[in-house]
Design an enzyme around this catalytic site. Structure first.
Site, PDB file in Angstrom:
ATOM      1  N   ASP A   9       0.867  -1.173   0.000  1.00 13.77           N
ATOM      2  CA  ASP A   9       0.000   0.000   0.000  1.00 13.77           C
ATOM      3  C   ASP A   9       0.911   1.234   0.000  1.00 13.77           C
ATOM      4  OD1 ASP A   9      -2.406   1.631   0.515  1.00 13.77           O
ATOM      5  OD2 ASP A   9      -1.565   1.837   2.530  1.00 13.77           O
ATOM      6  N   ASP A  11      -0.197   5.216   0.914  1.00 17.54           N
ATOM      7  CA  ASP A  11      -0.454   6.171   1.995  1.00 17.54           C
ATOM      8  C   ASP A  11      -0.572   5.455   3.333  1.00 17.54           C
ATOM      9  OD1 ASP A  11      -0.801   8.964   0.853  1.00 17.54           O
ATOM     10  OD2 ASP A  11      -2.116   7.827  -0.463  1.00 17.54           O
ATOM     11  N   ASP A 166      -1.635  -0.945   5.888  1.00 18.31           N
ATOM     12  CA  ASP A 166      -1.842  -0.412   7.235  1.00 18.31           C
ATOM     13  C   ASP A 166      -3.307  -0.331   7.631  1.00 18.31           C
ATOM     14  OD1 ASP A 166      -2.086   3.165   7.014  1.00 18.31           O
ATOM     15  OD2 ASP A 166      -2.328   1.713   5.401  1.00 18.31           O
TER      16      ASP A 166
END
Length: 206
Positions: A9, A11, A166
């Site tokens: 991922d 951001d 995250d």
């Protein structure tokens, strides 16, 4: 080497954008004369699967017709900050080290294709990644499409692929694709960047 393909991922996983996103939402609401959410409410976007869900929480009672206005204003402010948003400490060295070890690196992100292109150029990380999928290319997380398409493009299997993200949406996407996943605890989640935890949801392989 257990996993040949590592899918990251962007951001909140590689780049420390959580605070910038909060400030941009607050600035957008201020510009539009809407109630300005506090940090806790505005930061919900960093945990939500969609802008609509995030904005409904950040600005309670906001008419759905206004979602587009806030998203547009938020994007305006984010673009002004984009080039200055830093990578998490050690992220670039970690990625370079993984490449040297022979791993293939890819990205699965909720950013747009244009947004990811700007981010890769501003951070200098473009040469490290061989493929990517963005939210405006295929079904967004937690649908499995990004991972399925990356595995098909790069000719690898579920057992040889690892997703690193995250949010719960990263983990759910991996579970839906039958891919193992690692959840990274960053400031957007736990207040302590850089701590990684193995995560397995129903349907995932070990």
């Amino acid at each position: 080497m257990r996993y040949s393909l590592l899918v990251f991922d962007w951001d909140g996983t590689l780049i420390d954008s959580a605070d910038a996103i909060v400030r941009c939402i607050q600035s957008a609401c201020r510009d539009l004369g809407l109630p300005v959410p506090d940090d806790a409410r505005a930061s919900h976007v960093n945990r939500s699967g969609s802008w609509q869900d995030a904005l409904a929480y950040a600005v309670p009672g906001l008419p759905s017709a206004d979602y587009g206005r806030i998203v547009g204003a938020t994007r305006f402010h984010f673009l002004a900050r984009d080039a200055a948003i830093p990578l998490f400490p050690g992220a670039a060295a970690m990625l370079a080290g993984l490449r040297r070890r022979g791993h293939v690196l890819a990205i699965a992100t909720g950013k747009s294709r244009a947004g990811l292109a700007r981010a890769l150029d501003s951070t200098g990380l473009r040469p490290l990644f061989v493929a990517s999928r963005c939210a405006d290319q295929c079904a967004p997380k937690p649908a499995p499409d990004m991972l399925l398409e990356l595995m098909a493009e790069l000719g690898t299997s579920e057992a040889n692929t690892l997703m690193i993200g995250d949010t719960v949406h990263d983990l759910q996407m991996a579970a839906h694709a039958g891919v193992p996943a690692v959840a990274v605890s960053t400031r957007a989640r736990q207040g302590r960047p850089g701590r990684a935890h193995a995560a397995r949801l129903p349907g995932q392989h070990r």
